[in-house]
Write an enzyme that holds these catalytic residues in place. Structure first.
Site, PDB file in Angstrom:
ATOM      1  N   GLY A 213     -27.564  23.132 -63.899  1.00 65.08           N
ATOM      2  CA  GLY A 213     -27.977  21.867 -64.529  1.00 65.08           C
ATOM      3  C   GLY A 213     -27.893  20.736 -63.519  1.00 65.08           C
ATOM      4  O   GLY A 213     -28.672  20.676 -62.557  1.00 65.08           O
TER       5      GLY A 213
ATOM      6  N   GLY B 125     -23.411  17.602 -69.726  1.00 61.34           N
ATOM      7  CA  GLY B 125     -23.752  19.016 -69.914  1.00 61.34           C
ATOM      8  C   GLY B 125     -22.716  19.814 -70.696  1.00 61.34           C
ATOM      9  O   GLY B 125     -22.190  19.369 -71.708  1.00 61.34           O
TER      10      GLY B 125
ATOM     11  N   ASP C 269     -25.499  27.439 -78.069  1.00 59.23           N
ATOM     12  CA  ASP C 269     -24.563  26.404 -77.615  1.00 59.23           C
ATOM     13  C   ASP C 269     -23.213  27.072 -77.357  1.00 59.23           C
ATOM     14  O   ASP C 269     -22.650  27.688 -78.266  1.00 59.23           O
ATOM     15  CB  ASP C 269     -24.438  25.332 -78.716  1.00 59.23           C
ATOM     16  CG  ASP C 269     -23.548  24.183 -78.303  1.00 59.23           C
ATOM     17  OD1 ASP C 269     -23.800  23.059 -78.761  1.00 59.23           O
ATOM     18  OD2 ASP C 269     -22.608  24.418 -77.518  1.00 59.23           O
TER      19      ASP C 269
ATOM     20  N   ASP D 109     -19.714  20.548 -69.829  1.00 51.62           N
ATOM     21  CA  ASP D 109     -18.407  19.858 -69.735  1.00 51.62           C
ATOM     22  C   ASP D 109     -18.283  18.835 -70.859  1.00 51.62           C
ATOM     23  O   ASP D 109     -17.286  18.780 -71.594  1.00 51.62           O
ATOM     24  CB  ASP D 109     -18.351  19.174 -68.372  1.00 51.62           C
ATOM     25  CG  ASP D 109     -16.932  18.897 -67.895  1.00 51.62           C
ATOM     26  OD1 ASP D 109     -16.785  18.272 -66.842  1.00 51.62           O
ATOM     27  OD2 ASP D 109     -15.973  19.305 -68.581  1.00 51.62           O
TER      28      ASP D 109
ATOM     29  N   TYR E 170     -26.048  20.373 -61.128  1.00 52.77           N
ATOM     30  CA  TYR E 170     -25.859  20.846 -59.744  1.00 52.77           C
ATOM     31  C   TYR E 170     -27.090  21.552 -59.173  1.00 52.77           C
ATOM     32  O   TYR E 170     -27.055  22.077 -58.071  1.00 52.77           O
ATOM     33  CB  TYR E 170     -24.611  21.726 -59.648  1.00 52.77           C
ATOM     34  CG  TYR E 170     -23.291  20.954 -59.749  1.00 52.77           C
ATOM     35  CD1 TYR E 170     -23.286  19.564 -59.823  1.00 52.77           C
ATOM     36  CD2 TYR E 170     -22.065  21.608 -59.775  1.00 52.77           C
ATOM     37  CE1 TYR E 170     -22.100  18.859 -59.915  1.00 52.77           C
ATOM     38  CE2 TYR E 170     -20.875  20.915 -59.864  1.00 52.77           C
ATOM     39  CZ  TYR E 170     -20.898  19.536 -59.926  1.00 52.77           C
ATOM     40  OH  TYR E 170     -19.715  18.826 -60.024  1.00 52.77           O
TER      41      TYR E 170
ATOM     42  N   ASN F 199     -16.274  19.748 -63.234  1.00 56.43           N
ATOM     43  CA  ASN F 199     -16.309  19.202 -61.868  1.00 56.43           C
ATOM     44  C   ASN F 199     -14.866  19.146 -61.379  1.00 56.43           C
ATOM     45  O   ASN F 199     -13.932  19.360 -62.146  1.00 56.43           O
ATOM     46  CB  ASN F 199     -16.991  17.824 -61.814  1.00 56.43           C
ATOM     47  CG  ASN F 199     -16.274  16.807 -62.662  1.00 56.43           C
ATOM     48  OD1 ASN F 199     -15.078  16.548 -62.472  1.00 56.43           O
ATOM     49  ND2 ASN F 199     -16.979  16.263 -63.632  1.00 56.43           N
TER      50      ASN F 199
HETATM   51  N1  APR Z   1     -24.106  25.348 -74.114  1.00 54.77           N
HETATM   52  C1  APR Z   1     -24.596  26.213 -73.177  1.00 54.77           C
HETATM   53  N2  APR Z   1     -25.211  25.808 -72.050  1.00 54.77           N
HETATM   54  C2  APR Z   1     -25.353  24.472 -71.865  1.00 54.77           C
HETATM   55  C3  APR Z   1     -24.861  23.501 -72.787  1.00 54.77           C
HETATM   56  C4  APR Z   1     -24.223  24.000 -73.950  1.00 54.77           C
HETATM   57  N3  APR Z   1     -23.730  23.174 -74.889  1.00 54.77           N
HETATM   58  N4  APR Z   1     -25.154  22.258 -72.292  1.00 54.77           N
HETATM   59  C5  APR Z   1     -25.805  22.440 -71.128  1.00 54.77           C
HETATM   60  N5  APR Z   1     -25.938  23.765 -70.858  1.00 54.77           N
HETATM   61  C6  APR Z   1     -26.571  24.433 -69.713  1.00 54.77           C
HETATM   62  C7  APR Z   1     -27.533  23.626 -68.887  1.00 54.77           C
HETATM   63  O1  APR Z   1     -28.823  23.651 -69.480  1.00 54.77           O
HETATM   64  C8  APR Z   1     -27.490  24.398 -67.573  1.00 54.77           C
HETATM   65  O2  APR Z   1     -28.351  25.519 -67.650  1.00 54.77           O
HETATM   66  O3  APR Z   1     -25.513  24.776 -68.817  1.00 54.77           O
HETATM   67  C9  APR Z   1     -26.051  24.921 -67.502  1.00 54.77           C
HETATM   68  C10 APR Z   1     -25.141  24.163 -66.522  1.00 54.77           C
HETATM   69  O4  APR Z   1     -25.487  22.792 -66.566  1.00 54.77           O
HETATM   70  P1  APR Z   1     -24.378  21.615 -66.406  1.00 54.77           P
HETATM   71  O5  APR Z   1     -23.588  21.531 -67.638  1.00 54.77           O
HETATM   72  O6  APR Z   1     -25.122  20.409 -65.926  1.00 54.77           O
HETATM   73  O7  APR Z   1     -23.389  22.139 -65.277  1.00 54.77           O
HETATM   74  P2  APR Z   1     -23.577  22.207 -63.686  1.00 54.77           P
HETATM   75  O8  APR Z   1     -24.993  22.313 -63.270  1.00 54.77           O
HETATM   76  O9  APR Z   1     -22.608  23.267 -63.255  1.00 54.77           O
HETATM   77  O10 APR Z   1     -23.060  20.777 -63.210  1.00 54.77           O
HETATM   78  C11 APR Z   1     -21.700  20.461 -63.391  1.00 54.77           C
HETATM   79  O11 APR Z   1     -22.243  18.443 -64.520  1.00 54.77           O
HETATM   80  O12 APR Z   1     -21.611  17.935 -66.632  1.00 54.77           O
HETATM   81  C12 APR Z   1     -21.302  17.728 -65.315  1.00 54.77           C
HETATM   82  O13 APR Z   1     -18.926  17.406 -65.299  1.00 54.77           O
HETATM   83  C13 APR Z   1     -19.963  18.309 -64.964  1.00 54.77           C
HETATM   84  O14 APR Z   1     -19.960  17.265 -62.812  1.00 54.77           O
HETATM   85  C14 APR Z   1     -20.128  18.512 -63.484  1.00 54.77           C
HETATM   86  C15 APR Z   1     -21.582  18.953 -63.375  1.00 54.77           C
END
Ligand code: APR
Length: 174
Positions: free
Chosen positions: A124, A32, A10, A34, A126, A24
């Site tokens: 994730g 996720g 994490d 964020d 995106y 974002n």
């Molecule tokens: N620690 C590490 N990695 C994580 C965690 C965490 N706590 N939570 C999620 N992930 C991983 C996901 O499994 C994925 O592989 O981080 C990667 C990126 O996923 P997202 O967080 O969904 O980010 P992204 O795909 O860049 O999308 C960004 O999602 O959460 C919203 O506000 C954010 O609108 C923006 C979009």
């Protein structure tokens, strides 16, 4: 060259100087990574994000750019927010994804950070395919010449992501 490490875990638990957020453009939180960063980091992070929105980022942070705030209660000094591109099969946005890593490194270096933790940006919500995202991330960080950043730790949230990054790193190192 910056030392690259891969771990599963994490990102909000990483004891590093700078934790990179997959934000974002609004900078006002989300799910996720964020969501985890704002939840665990506390309101100070959002307060600084709001200040950024009312000053130099009135229209939001463009994809590919990066900006730092406090890390609040996280075991880090800074959060570096960057906005990944949404995956598109019709348009090649690889350069924007590479820019997220390059700009986050540049901001970290300016701050004097020595260690930083990256998530797998855009893989994730995106929807960027893991293998391609891993290759772009690792080749970009390997090519960067940093003054102070000595460790770039990729924190992968599940085994699939870890395997994709390990495979990409193996390809790049062979
Ligand atoms: N620690 C590490 N990695 C994580 C965690 C965490 N706590 N939570 C999620 N992930 C991983 C996901 O499994 C994925 O592989 O981080 C990667 C990126 O996923 P997202 O967080 O969904 O980010 P992204 O795909 O860049 O999308 C960004 O999602 O959460 C919203 O506000 C954010 O609108 C923006 C979009």
């Amino acid at each position: 060259m910056t030392n690259i490490t891969l771990i599963t875990g994490d990102i909000t638990e990483q004891k590093v100087d700078a934790i990179v957020n997959a934000a974002n453009s609004s900078l006002l939180g989300g799910g996720g990574v964020d969501g985890a960063i704002h939840r665990r980091g506390g309101p100070e992070i959002l307060e600084e994000c709001r200040a950024l929105r009312s000053s130099q980022y009135g229209d939001g942070l463009p994809a590919g750019q990066a900006v730092a705030t406090t890390a609040g209660r996280l075991p880090a000094r800074w959060v570096i927010h960057t906005v990944g591109p949404v995956f598109s099969a019709a348009e090649d946005r690889s350069e924007t994804l590479a820019s997220c890593y390059r700009e986050a490194l540049r901001v970290a270096d300016e701050l004097g950070a020595r260690t930083m933790a990256f998530p797998a940006i855009s893989t994730g919500v995106y929807r960027w395919p893991l293998a391609d995202a891993a290759y772009i991330a690792l080749s970009t960080v390997r090519a960067a010449r940093m003054k102070t950043v000595g460790e770039a730790r990729f924190v992968l949230f599940d085994q699939d992501a870890y395997d994709a990054f390990e495979e990409a790193l193996h390809t790049l190192e062979s």
